[in-house]
Design a protein around this motif. Structure first.
Motif, PDB file in Angstrom:
ATOM      1  N   ILE A  44       0.841  -1.203   0.000  1.00  0.00           N
ATOM      2  CA  ILE A  44       0.000   0.000   0.000  1.00  0.00           C
ATOM      3  C   ILE A  44       0.874   1.251   0.000  1.00  0.00           C
ATOM      4  N   LYS A  45       1.900   1.245   0.843  1.00  0.00           N
ATOM      5  CA  LYS A  45       2.795   2.408   0.915  1.00  0.00           C
ATOM      6  C   LYS A  45       3.555   2.594  -0.398  1.00  0.00           C
TER       7      LYS A  45
ATOM      8  N   ILE B 287      -3.053   5.562  -6.390  1.00  0.00           N
ATOM      9  CA  ILE B 287      -3.996   5.618  -5.272  1.00  0.00           C
ATOM     10  C   ILE B 287      -5.149   4.626  -5.407  1.00  0.00           C
ATOM     11  N   PRO B 288      -5.831   4.554  -6.561  1.00  0.00           N
ATOM     12  CA  PRO B 288      -6.925   3.571  -6.679  1.00  0.00           C
ATOM     13  C   PRO B 288      -6.446   2.138  -6.434  1.00  0.00           C
ATOM     14  N   GLU B 289      -5.235   1.851  -6.898  1.00  0.00           N
ATOM     15  CA  GLU B 289      -4.681   0.514  -6.704  1.00  0.00           C
ATOM     16  C   GLU B 289      -4.408   0.245  -5.219  1.00  0.00           C
TER      17      GLU B 289
ATOM     18  N   VAL C 134      -6.027  -2.695  -2.736  1.00  0.00           N
ATOM     19  CA  VAL C 134      -5.240  -3.589  -1.885  1.00  0.00           C
ATOM     20  C   VAL C 134      -5.723  -3.502  -0.439  1.00  0.00           C
ATOM     21  N   ASP C 135      -5.986  -2.283   0.010  1.00  0.00           N
ATOM     22  CA  ASP C 135      -6.482  -2.086   1.375  1.00  0.00           C
ATOM     23  C   ASP C 135      -7.821  -2.793   1.569  1.00  0.00           C
TER      24      ASP C 135
END
Length: 240
Positions: free
Chosen positions: A158-159, A167-169, A173-174
């Motif tokens: 995520i980081k 960001i959408p990706e 993942v989150d």
């Protein structure tokens, strides 16, 4: 010293009956799905865990989100907090079709993000349905280890995605972590139940809890009344 015998006896009867019910609650006489009998606390805990699991199935929603990333290529260096999990994640991600290698806590991942997340959602779905054997067969390791490795790797991913302005990706993942991996992992081994199917017993438990709490309160109140311990509103002192 007993000032009011009637109140004292009423309170004593309530307290003794309260204790008797408590003994029954703590006795393993309540049947479970496995056929094993548990005490009332474990029985209630098991019931509410089942209801929680029944309301935590988000796989279709997550899969729909992941489908939108089909063919999305990534090439990232992900920092995994636990080095041993990085190695496991490399194995899991490779089996999912990615090019993945681990060097210490650095996990290098390259390939189709959509395909990777879909594989993880499939694993989470298997775990949710208590089929750890299917996950173990895919990766040649304990299902719990595979899920933990994926979670740790995604936490670092995520980081990395945010740093790459994807960001959408990163949000996808989150979502996979919170709505697929976590419910599947945390509720593994528990049979899901719907609130509508358990409405009667759930309502009964909640009503019993309220009555049982009041039961104890009235017992203490009557006992204190019987021995003369009462609360009275103090008189307002009049100024001269």
């Amino acid at each position: 010293m007993i000032n009011n015998k009637s109140s004292f006896m009423k309170g004593l009867l309530l307290l003794v009956s309260f204790a008797a019910v408590f003994v029954v609650i703590m006795t393993p006489v309540f049947p479970t799905d496995s056929g094993k009998k548990e005490n009332g606390l474990h029985y209630a805990d098991d019931l509410f865990n089942k209801l929680s699991k029944g309301s935590s199935y988000f796989i279709p929603e997550v899969q729909k989100k992941v489908d939108g990333l089909a063919g999305k290529q990534i090439d990232l260096a992900v920092t995994v907090k636990k080095a041993d999990k990085a190695a496991d994640a490399a194995k899991v991600f490779t089996a999912a079709g990615m090019t993945a290698t681990a060097e210490g806590e650095i996990l290098k991942v390259k390939g189709d993000l959509g395909a990777l997340l879909s594989a993880t959602v499939k694993d989470a779905d298997s775990m949710y349905h208590n089929d750890a054997a299917a996950v173990s067969a895919r990766y040649g390791m304990e299902a719990a280890d595979a899920m933990e490795a994926s979670w740790e790797a995604y936490a670092g991913m995520i980081k990395a995605l945010q740093k790459a302005k994807l960001i959408p990706e990163s949000q996808a993942v989150d979502m996979v972590m919170k709505k697929a991996i976590e419910p599947g992992y945390n509720f593994y081994g528990i049979n899901a139940a719907k609130v509508t199917d358990k409405m009667g017993i759930m309502t009964g438990l909640l009503v019993f809890y309220v009555i049982y709490t009041m039961w104890y309160g009235f017992a203490i109140f009557e006992l204190f009344e019987g021995i003369g311990l009462t609360m009275k509103k103090s008189k307002v002192k009049q100024e001269a």
